[in-house]
Design an enzyme around this catalytic site. Structure first.
Site, PDB file in Angstrom:
ATOM      1  N   CYS A  64      -0.748   4.332   2.570  1.00 45.33           N
ATOM      2  CA  CYS A  64      -0.934   4.381   4.017  1.00 45.33           C
ATOM      3  C   CYS A  64      -1.022   2.999   4.643  1.00 45.33           C
ATOM      4  CB  CYS A  64      -2.189   5.151   4.358  1.00 45.33           C
ATOM      5  SG  CYS A  64      -3.655   4.360   3.749  1.00 45.33           S
ATOM      6  N   SER A  65      -0.515   1.982   3.992  1.00 47.96           N
ATOM      7  CA  SER A  65      -0.473   0.681   4.631  1.00 47.96           C
ATOM      8  C   SER A  65      -1.834   0.030   4.831  1.00 47.96           C
ATOM      9  CB  SER A  65       0.251   0.745   5.980  1.00 47.96           C
ATOM     10  OG  SER A  65       1.422   1.474   5.864  1.00 47.96           O
ATOM     11  N   CYS A  66      -2.734   0.218   3.896  1.00 52.19           N
ATOM     12  CA  CYS A  66      -3.955  -0.578   3.897  1.00 52.19           C
ATOM     13  C   CYS A  66      -3.545  -2.045   3.792  1.00 52.19           C
ATOM     14  CB  CYS A  66      -4.839  -0.222   2.705  1.00 52.19           C
ATOM     15  SG  CYS A  66      -5.585   1.407   2.849  1.00 52.19           S
ATOM     16  N   CYS A  96       0.884  -1.158   0.000  1.00 53.93           N
ATOM     17  CA  CYS A  96       0.000   0.000   0.000  1.00 53.93           C
ATOM     18  C   CYS A  96       0.914   1.197   0.000  1.00 53.93           C
ATOM     19  CB  CYS A  96      -0.918   0.035   1.214  1.00 53.93           C
ATOM     20  SG  CYS A  96      -1.882   1.560   1.283  1.00 53.93           S
TER      21      CYS A  96
END
Lengths: 226, 132
Positions: A126-128, A123
């Site tokens: 934002c690190s989904c 991601c």
């Protein structure tokens, strides 16, 4: 909760420093810890959050939701052709059918590794991450170096993780969003004919479902158990 | 991405150093991370914001931190998360930044007045607790 940030390192180096001399100067909270407590106490008092619900959420993520959920999904897909097809067609529904349900309304997509193609998930924003099946992301997944490098140099990322793919194999990188989360369906290792779903699930590592690793071989599993 | 990377083999980037790359790391590294995490999920669950709004706010918090020089190696993730949470709380006017500041000070005073090992409770220092 008193937290893990209490600081009293200026005392002695004795093992028992927790129990001496502390009563005369109270406890210490880090600024960050105090900030979070400020938010939580305000939101509770105003009725925006329920403290019991917070505890349940934390407990769930700490103990119940984790890569073992995803491993079960993968093992079932390896064993059950009908489930496999359902997963590839509508991963959200297939995964829900096993009881793994996201709270963020995310749409799940399964991407399948084959002889010709390897998939990797990132991601960039934002690190989904597919929480319901993998739990919360590892530190490296949330790091800028991974997020940047996975897109530009996926083969290099795999090398960093100790994985070398055959020359001709294509690597596809999937960028998650708030709406779509990807789960990699790794290749089923050789020598696992006749294995039960429970046995197969033990071969499925977290990294193999992100695509920064492969499923364990029976020999590797044996080594790990030793 | 440089155009040359599109044509030929990509220039290898440096190895992902100092990143723990193994299974089994703790989900949360400090209690506050867990609380901050749960607060955002609970507010979302109650419909205070959508998840897209959240992802956007969190992305912005991460970009801001990077532009201030945060190497952003994953270990500061929940700090960004906390910034996003606060942004969301004030944007939705659930409370104000001033009130959060005052409440934070109250927690720090309460901690200082609490003998080590006892649970820290707001107001322990004897001063009135500032409003939510």
């Amino acid at each position: 909760m008193t937290g893990g940030n209490d600081h009293h390192g200026h005392h002695h180096h004795h093992d028992d420093h927790d129990h001496h001399h502390d009563n005369d100067h109270g406890s210490h909270l880090s600024q960050t810890d105090a900030r979070v407590r400020a938010l939580e106490s305000i939101l509770i008092e105003k009725g925006y959050v329920d403290p019991a619900a917070l505890d349940v959420l934390i407990e769930t993520y700490e103990t119940q939701v984790g890569p073992h959920n995803g491993a079960r999904v993968v093992a079932k897909a390896w064993s059950d052709p009908q489930f496999h097809d359902w997963l590839m067609r509508d991963a959200t529904a297939a995964i829900h059918s096993l009881g793994y349900i996201g709270r963020q309304g995310e749409h799940m997509v399964a991407v399948k590794n084959t002889e010709r193609e390897h998939n990797m998930v990132v991601c960039t924003l934002c690190s989904c991450y597919p929480w319901p099946v993998l739990g919360l992301p590892p530190v490296w997944y949330k790091s800028a170096p991974y997020r940047a490098k996975a897109v530009r140099d996926p083969r290099g990322v795999l090398a960093d993780f100790g994985v070398t793919l055959p020359e001709g194999k294509e690597i596809r990188v999937w960028d998650s969003t708030a709406e779509i989360r990807y789960l990699v369906l790794p290749e089923r290792p050789e020598g696992t004919d006749g294995w039960s779903e429970e046995e197969l699930a033990r071969l499925v590592t977290r990294d193999s479902m992100i695509g920064t690793g492969l499923a364990l071989t029976p020999a590797e599993l044996k080594e790990q158990g030793a | 991405m440089k155009p040359s990377n599109l044509a030929g083999a990509p220039t290898p980037l440096p190895p992902l150093e100092n990143l723990p790359q193994h299974d089994g790391e703790p989900v949360f590294r400090a209690p506050w991370e867990a609380r901050a995490f749960a607060l955002a999920l609970e507010l979302h669950g109650r419909g205070v914001f959508t998840w897209s709004e959240w992802a956007e706010t969190l992305s912005q918090a991460i970009r801001d931190a990077q532009s201030r020089g945060d190497p952003d190696c994953g270990d500061s993730y929940y700090e960004h998360w906390l910034v996003a949470l606060e942004t969301m709380i004030t944007r939705k006017a659930l409370t104000s930044a001033d009130r959060i500041d005052a409440r934070q000070d109250a927690w720090l005073r309460a901690a200082a007045a609490t003998p080590h090992g006892e649970p820290i409770e707001l107001g322990r220092d004897g001063a009135p607790v500032p409003p939510a």
